[in-house]
Every structure is written in C-alpha cells, then in structure tokens.
Design a protein around this motif. Structure first.
Motif, PDB file in Angstrom:
ATOM      1  N   UNK A 174       0.825  -1.203   0.000  1.00 43.50           N
ATOM      2  CA  UNK A 174       0.000   0.000   0.000  1.00 43.50           C
ATOM      3  C   UNK A 174       0.863   1.257   0.000  1.00 43.50           C
ATOM      4  N   UNK A 175       1.948   1.233   0.728  1.00 42.37           N
ATOM      5  CA  UNK A 175       2.831   2.411   0.795  1.00 42.37           C
ATOM      6  C   UNK A 175       3.659   2.594  -0.474  1.00 42.37           C
ATOM      7  N   UNK A 176       3.678   1.577  -1.336  1.00 44.13           N
ATOM      8  CA  UNK A 176       4.439   1.695  -2.591  1.00 44.13           C
ATOM      9  C   UNK A 176       3.704   2.484  -3.654  1.00 44.13           C
ATOM     10  N   UNK A 177       2.431   2.821  -3.394  1.00 42.82           N
ATOM     11  CA  UNK A 177       1.639   3.544  -4.383  1.00 42.82           C
ATOM     12  C   UNK A 177       1.111   2.634  -5.475  1.00 42.82           C
ATOM     13  N   UNK A 231     -14.706   8.841   9.640  1.00 38.61           N
ATOM     14  CA  UNK A 231     -13.517   9.563   9.171  1.00 38.61           C
ATOM     15  C   UNK A 231     -12.306   8.738   9.596  1.00 38.61           C
ATOM     16  N   UNK A 232     -11.590   8.151   8.652  1.00 38.99           N
ATOM     17  CA  UNK A 232     -10.475   7.273   9.006  1.00 38.99           C
ATOM     18  C   UNK A 232      -9.423   7.986   9.851  1.00 38.99           C
ATOM     19  N   UNK A 233      -8.837   7.230  10.768  1.00 42.38           N
ATOM     20  CA  UNK A 233      -7.684   7.751  11.508  1.00 42.38           C
ATOM     21  C   UNK A 233      -6.469   7.737  10.585  1.00 42.38           C
ATOM     22  N   UNK A 234      -5.534   8.619  10.848  1.00 48.00           N
ATOM     23  CA  UNK A 234      -4.283   8.630  10.098  1.00 48.00           C
ATOM     24  C   UNK A 234      -3.147   8.714  11.103  1.00 48.00           C
ATOM     25  N   UNK A 235      -2.252   7.749  11.043  1.00 50.79           N
ATOM     26  CA  UNK A 235      -1.108   7.708  11.944  1.00 50.79           C
ATOM     27  C   UNK A 235       0.133   8.220  11.199  1.00 50.79           C
ATOM     28  N   UNK A 236       1.297   7.983  11.749  1.00 44.55           N
ATOM     29  CA  UNK A 236       2.514   8.536  11.146  1.00 44.55           C
ATOM     30  C   UNK A 236       2.821   7.943   9.776  1.00 44.55           C
ATOM     31  N   UNK A 237       2.225   6.764   9.470  1.00 48.15           N
ATOM     32  CA  UNK A 237       2.474   6.171   8.149  1.00 48.15           C
ATOM     33  C   UNK A 237       1.674   6.846   7.043  1.00 48.15           C
ATOM     34  N   UNK A 238       0.726   7.726   7.426  1.00 54.32           N
ATOM     35  CA  UNK A 238      -0.034   8.472   6.435  1.00 54.32           C
ATOM     36  C   UNK A 238      -1.151   7.701   5.767  1.00 54.32           C
ATOM     37  N   UNK A 239      -1.413   6.474   6.204  1.00 46.21           N
ATOM     38  CA  UNK A 239      -2.435   5.648   5.595  1.00 46.21           C
ATOM     39  C   UNK A 239      -3.761   5.808   6.337  1.00 46.21           C
ATOM     40  N   UNK A 240      -4.883   5.906   5.617  1.00 45.93           N
ATOM     41  CA  UNK A 240      -6.186   5.979   6.289  1.00 45.93           C
ATOM     42  C   UNK A 240      -6.526   4.635   6.925  1.00 45.93           C
ATOM     43  N   UNK A 241      -6.734   4.640   8.227  1.00 44.93           N
ATOM     44  CA  UNK A 241      -7.036   3.420   8.959  1.00 44.93           C
ATOM     45  C   UNK A 241      -8.532   3.339   9.215  1.00 44.93           C
ATOM     46  N   UNK A 242      -9.206   2.480   8.457  1.00 40.16           N
ATOM     47  CA  UNK A 242     -10.656   2.293   8.599  1.00 40.16           C
ATOM     48  C   UNK A 242     -11.025   0.957   7.986  1.00 40.16           C
ATOM     49  N   UNK A 243     -12.077   0.352   8.520  1.00 38.56           N
ATOM     50  CA  UNK A 243     -12.598  -0.900   7.983  1.00 38.56           C
ATOM     51  C   UNK A 243     -13.897  -0.588   7.263  1.00 38.56           C
ATOM     52  N   UNK A 244     -14.022  -1.117   6.048  1.00 41.51           N
ATOM     53  CA  UNK A 244     -15.213  -0.848   5.238  1.00 41.51           C
ATOM     54  C   UNK A 244     -16.009  -2.117   4.991  1.00 41.51           C
ATOM     55  N   UNK A 245     -17.315  -1.924   4.847  1.00 41.80           N
ATOM     56  CA  UNK A 245     -18.192  -3.099   4.626  1.00 41.80           C
ATOM     57  C   UNK A 245     -19.360  -2.707   3.728  1.00 41.80           C
TER      58      UNK A 245
END
Length: 281
Positions: A180-183, A267-281
């Motif tokens: 995911x971080x590789x784009x 609204x997804x959380x975003x940590x230092x990795x910059x990735x939106x942290x959320x679970x979708x269904x």
C-alpha cells in the motif's frame, strides 16, 4: 426480525394509519405509499452492487487467496504476495478496488478506532476482530521483542501487551503495508469478512467459519445477495473458509467501488504512516 415478519408488521401499521387517516378525513395515501416503498427496501436482501471489477483478498497459510469479481463471475486466484495476487487479477480484468482482510494503517500508540468500532458491530463474534499492534511491534523480529516494543509504544496511553494472534499476522501485515505504501495502481481498502457477512445476513453469523453449519450460512448469505459463489474447494495454501472470506471481501470491495460501503470510523484515523485506517463493509 425476518423479512416476512417485518413486512407483515409494517402492513399492519400501515393499515392502522390508513384507517386513522380515513376517520380524521386526512389523505394519507402518499405517506402510506412512501412508507411501503421504504419497507420494501428494508425487507429486501442486500444485493450485490453493479460494480466495476474488484478483488477480495484474504490472508492464508500459503500467502493470499483472492476472489476476482468481474462480469457476473468470480474467479479464484492465489499468490505468495499481495502485489503478485493483484498483478494476476489485473491480467484478467481492470480491477478498481482491492478489499483486503488485513490491517492497513498501523498505530503508533494505543488502539485503532476501526478495531474498537467493528468489534461493537459484531456481538457474539467480537473475538474475531484482533487488536492491531503498533508499528514498532510488527517491525520487531521476535514475539518477545514485539511485546516489549508494544508496551513501550503504548506507555502513557493505555499499556497494551501484544497478543500472539495479532503478532502471528506480522508477515502478511508487513506485506500489505509495503504494498500500500508503494503507491499501487489500484485502491486498496481494509475489510473484515465477519462484518461483511453480518451485513449480508442481517446479523453476525455465529457458527464457526470452519464448521459445515458456518460455511453453509455464509454461502447462503452470499447467494441471497446475488454473489456468484465459485466452486468451493481448498487450493494451494488456502482452505474453504479462506476462500469464503475472500468472497465476502469482494462484496465489500464492490460496495466501496460504487460508494455505498460503510466506514468504521466514518472519518479514518491517520497515523505517522499516512495511511487511512478504517474498515469498510
């Protein structure tokens, strides 16, 4: 409440409303029609959306198993890495969304809201939602080091040890994280099959996913939604329950693709990795 029971109860209430309107001399026909249409929506199964090609992915002992949903068909794929699996899928179809049953967006300290909220959505199945460890814990090369790293990272917030089940996913989590971080050329979102099945069935599926009863219930939920369930058999590195989870992930990915998916948190959380942290269904 079962769909037929729901419809019967709604019809009883609408009949009472119509009778009351008549006695009061109030025209309630438009209101009744609108409520009846809404009742039809509520009592109908959650149908498979008409979406572009999507891929549902589940981690398995051999790496990853995928359910490629395209053109009303479901093709089963397997790969040793997430990147390879997505590449295989894109050779067959122009995949738009990949739904992965693995944490995306690793916290620096404390718990992810995605895990907390989805656990609340699954009464009786909350244990299926593992607590995601901190990035420092997953970057540790041994479980003992991971426990120490997680305790240090969570000091000052809520001190958390590292569960063995959560750390056991380390290889797959880092694989997905790196991809995911590789784009990547596709949208990659986190899903949780038990949440997907709960939405499909209208309630959490309590029977274990490795039991005949649990697998039958999950297949029934997918088919009721119009999902083209593939031939269910174990394959190289994956079991039937892994494949069913990938199908549920594909259903959620299709909802993401057409903009009808739920998001936890909204609204997804975003940590230092910059990735939106959320679970979708």
């Amino acid at each position: 409440m079962e769909p037929d029971q729901l419809r019967a109860e709604v019809e009883r209430v609408l009949a009472d409303l119509t009778d009351l309107g008549g006695r009061l001399g109030v025209d309630v026909r438009e209101t009744v029609a609108a409520l009846r249409a809404r009742a039809d929506d509520l009592s109908s199964p959650v149908r498979l959306p008409d979406a572009p090609p999507v891929l549902g992915v589940d981690a398995c002992p051999g790496g990853w198993v995928g359910a490629l949903l395209t053109g009303g068909r479901c093709q089963v794929l397997a790969g040793s890495s997430l990147a390879r699996l997505v590449e295989l899928a894109r050779e067959s179809a122009a995949v738009q969304v990949v739904g992965v049953d693995i944490p995306i967006g690793l916290p620096d300290a404390g718990r992810r809201q995605a895990d907390v909220l989805v656990r609340r959505e699954l009464p009786g199945k909350g244990s299926s939602v593992f607590t995601t460890l901190t990035r420092a814990a997953y970057e540790a090369t041994t479980y003992a080091e991971a426990r120490a790293a997680n305790l240090e990272a969570t000091a000052g917030t809520e001190v958390m040890s590292a569960a063995a089940q959560s750390y056991a996913l380390r290889e797959r989590i880092l694989d997905a994280d790196g991809y995911v971080r590789s784009g990547p050329p596709v949208a990659v979102v986190e899903v949780h099959p038990e949440l997907s099945f709960a939405r499909l069935a209208g309630e959490p599926v309590l029977a274990g996913k490795r039991t005949p009863e649990g697998q039958q219930a999950r297949v029934a939920a997918l088919r009721a939604a119009g999902f083209p369930v593939p031939w269910l058999a174990a394959g190289p590195g994956y079991a039937v329950d892994d494949l069913l989870d990938a199908c549920a992930a594909a259903w959620s990915a299709a909802r993401v693709a057409v903009g009808t998916a739920e998001c936890f948190p909204p609204v997804p959380e975003v940590f230092s990795d910059g990735l939106p942290a959320a679970i979708r269904a």
